[in-house]
Design an enzyme around this catalytic site. Structure first.
Site, PDB file in Angstrom:
ATOM      1  N   ASP A  64      37.430  47.378  41.064  1.00 32.15           N
ATOM      2  CA  ASP A  64      37.207  46.339  41.296  1.00 32.15           C
ATOM      3  C   ASP A  64      38.986  45.352  41.785  1.00 32.15           C
ATOM      4  O   ASP A  64      38.626  43.969  42.393  1.00 32.15           O
ATOM      5  CB  ASP A  64      37.767  45.836  39.340  1.00 32.15           C
ATOM      6  CG  ASP A  64      37.587  44.685  39.181  1.00 32.15           C
ATOM      7  OD1 ASP A  64      37.261  43.249  39.637  1.00 32.15           O
ATOM      8  OD2 ASP A  64      37.454  44.463  37.914  1.00 32.15           O
ATOM      9  N   TYR A 104      36.444  51.353  32.360  1.00 31.13           N
ATOM     10  CA  TYR A 104      35.159  50.773  32.662  1.00 31.13           C
ATOM     11  C   TYR A 104      33.874  51.368  31.182  1.00 31.13           C
ATOM     12  O   TYR A 104      33.080  50.209  31.227  1.00 31.13           O
ATOM     13  CB  TYR A 104      34.383  49.634  33.928  1.00 31.13           C
ATOM     14  CG  TYR A 104      35.315  48.389  34.050  1.00 31.13           C
ATOM     15  CD1 TYR A 104      34.846  47.557  33.987  1.00 31.13           C
ATOM     16  CD2 TYR A 104      37.029  48.974  34.577  1.00 31.13           C
ATOM     17  CE1 TYR A 104      35.743  46.078  35.157  1.00 31.13           C
ATOM     18  CE2 TYR A 104      37.304  47.045  35.609  1.00 31.13           C
ATOM     19  CZ  TYR A 104      36.450  46.280  35.290  1.00 31.13           C
ATOM     20  OH  TYR A 104      37.518  44.794  35.832  1.00 31.13           O
ATOM     21  N   ASP A 128      48.429  52.145  44.727  1.00 31.25           N
ATOM     22  CA  ASP A 128      49.806  50.727  44.712  1.00 31.25           C
ATOM     23  C   ASP A 128      50.137  50.708  46.746  1.00 31.25           C
ATOM     24  O   ASP A 128      50.209  49.767  47.065  1.00 31.25           O
ATOM     25  CB  ASP A 128      50.840  50.810  43.983  1.00 31.25           C
ATOM     26  CG  ASP A 128      51.512  52.972  43.857  1.00 31.25           C
ATOM     27  OD1 ASP A 128      50.469  53.395  44.495  1.00 31.25           O
ATOM     28  OD2 ASP A 128      52.348  52.458  43.850  1.00 31.25           O
ATOM     29  N   LYS A 138      44.901  57.573  41.871  1.00 31.33           N
ATOM     30  CA  LYS A 138      46.418  57.657  41.771  1.00 31.33           C
ATOM     31  C   LYS A 138      46.726  59.090  41.329  1.00 31.33           C
ATOM     32  O   LYS A 138      47.177  58.857  39.597  1.00 31.33           O
ATOM     33  CB  LYS A 138      46.649  55.968  40.748  1.00 31.33           C
ATOM     34  CG  LYS A 138      48.047  56.239  40.371  1.00 31.33           C
ATOM     35  CD  LYS A 138      49.256  55.467  40.470  1.00 31.33           C
ATOM     36  CE  LYS A 138      50.213  54.953  39.905  1.00 31.33           C
ATOM     37  NZ  LYS A 138      51.335  55.316  41.575  1.00 31.33           N
TER      38      LYS A 138
END
Length: 340
Positions: free
Chosen positions: A229, A124, A205, A172
């Site tokens: 988000d 972002y 995930d 991640k």
């Protein structure tokens, strides 16, 4: 003494949501001196920008703001006003609670999760460019030790102040080994400073899957910007959707409160959309101001009206074409009445 608060009605359905929210906030007896400022797609012709500088100056002066949703064009046009405000004022922490309220049909009852999202870096940051125009484009993901330290510390401080038991860092790092690895390393270091709060971490995930299967195992999630988000919308879906999802953006000395959802321009002026998220954002503002009793009265009244199911908007009815659904303002008035 009245609280001086910057009030940004926004565009689309924003102004009518702000009208409903003001009804509820002012009914608490807390006094407000609203400093009304214009921003959004509707002021582009007037100011040449969707975010006039006087809006930012007002927030800097007043230290706190309440806003309605503002339209963000898809793919083209100006960048998000919401993101621009957060970056310009260094509102680095985004708080998005997801709390189950009886009366809303959901898969899991009793969900109570708070997503704490880093607000200023990651994808972002908007560092992107065309590599081959029309064929390839590139974005750069920025993760810093400073940004990670302060958001993870904010999450632990929030957990401690609000009686929360567990902070989960979402990452991640198995694939994004440099940026994700730094985030996870710093999160683990900060966690050692808070032995009274449990800590674990989850790959993003896997986190999505676990929230769908067993959300009640989680409490506070602290995330880089993009993962926060996405996960905050998922968490909102667990408790009824974006129509009941409030948000807060917090910096060192400034705070802006806004609903998670968009401006729904197709419903503009129809007195149709659910005011809950904007009203609960106002409730978060009251908590920030130290008006705890007033905030709790609003939260209880909102929950009461939703549980009764009589004076609620169409999206909170068993079917969306239910003829007993009420409008935005009527639901706000029912919440005021429930406050006594």
């Amino acid at each position: 003494m009245a609280y001086r608060v910057t009030l940004i009605p926004g565009d689309g359905t924003g102004p009518e949501l702000i009208t409903a929210t003001r009804k509820v906030l002012e009914a608490t007896g807390v006094a407000f001196d609203w400093d009304i400022r214009e921003a959004g797609a509707d002021v582009m012709d007037k100011y040449g920008t969707p975010l006039p500088e006087d809006v930012l100056e007002s927030i800097r002066t007043n230290k706190v703001a309440l806003k309605g949703p503002i339209t963000t064009p898809l793919g083209t046009g100006f960048r998000s006003v919401n993101v621009a405000i957060r970056k310009a004022l260094d509102l680095y922490a985004n708080i998005r609670p997801a709390l189950y309220m009886p009366g809303i049909p959901v898969c899991h009852e009793g969900v109570d999760i708070v997503v704490i999202r880093e607000n200023t870096e990651g994808l972002y940051a908007g560092i992107e460019h065309d590599v081959i125009p029309g064929e390839a484009a590139e974005s750069i993901r920025i993760i810093t030790r400073k940004g990670t330290e302060r958001i993870v510390r904010f999450a632990f401080d929030y957990a401690r102040a609000n009686g929360r038991r567990l902070v989960t860092a979402v990452h991640k790092s198995n694939i994004l080994k440099a940026t994700g690895g730094l985030y996870l390393k710093v999160a683990r270091e900060v966690a050692e400073e808070y032995p009274d709060i449990e800590f674990n971490d989850r790959i993003v995930d896997n986190m999505c899957m676990q929230l769908v299967q067993r959300p009640k195992e989680y409490d506070v999630l602290v995330c880089p910007n993009m993962w926060g988000d996405i996960l905050s919308d998922l968490a909102s879906g667990l408790v009824g959707g974006l129509g009941v999802a409030p948000g807060a953006n917090i910096g060192e000395s400034l705070a802006v409160f806004e609903p998670v959802h968009g401006s729904a321009p197709k419903y503009t002026g129809m007195n149709k959309v659910n005011p809950t998220a904007n009203i609960l954002s106002g409730m978060l503002m009251l908590r920030h101001l130290g008006e705890i009793e007033a905030a709790e009265r609003i939260q209880a009244a909102v929950a009461s009206v939703i549980e009764e199911g009589k004076n609620v908007t169409y999206d909170l009815k068993p079917t969306r074409d239910d003829p007993t659904a009420v409008g935005t303002q009527e639901m706000a008035e029912a919440i005021v009445e429930a406050m006594g």
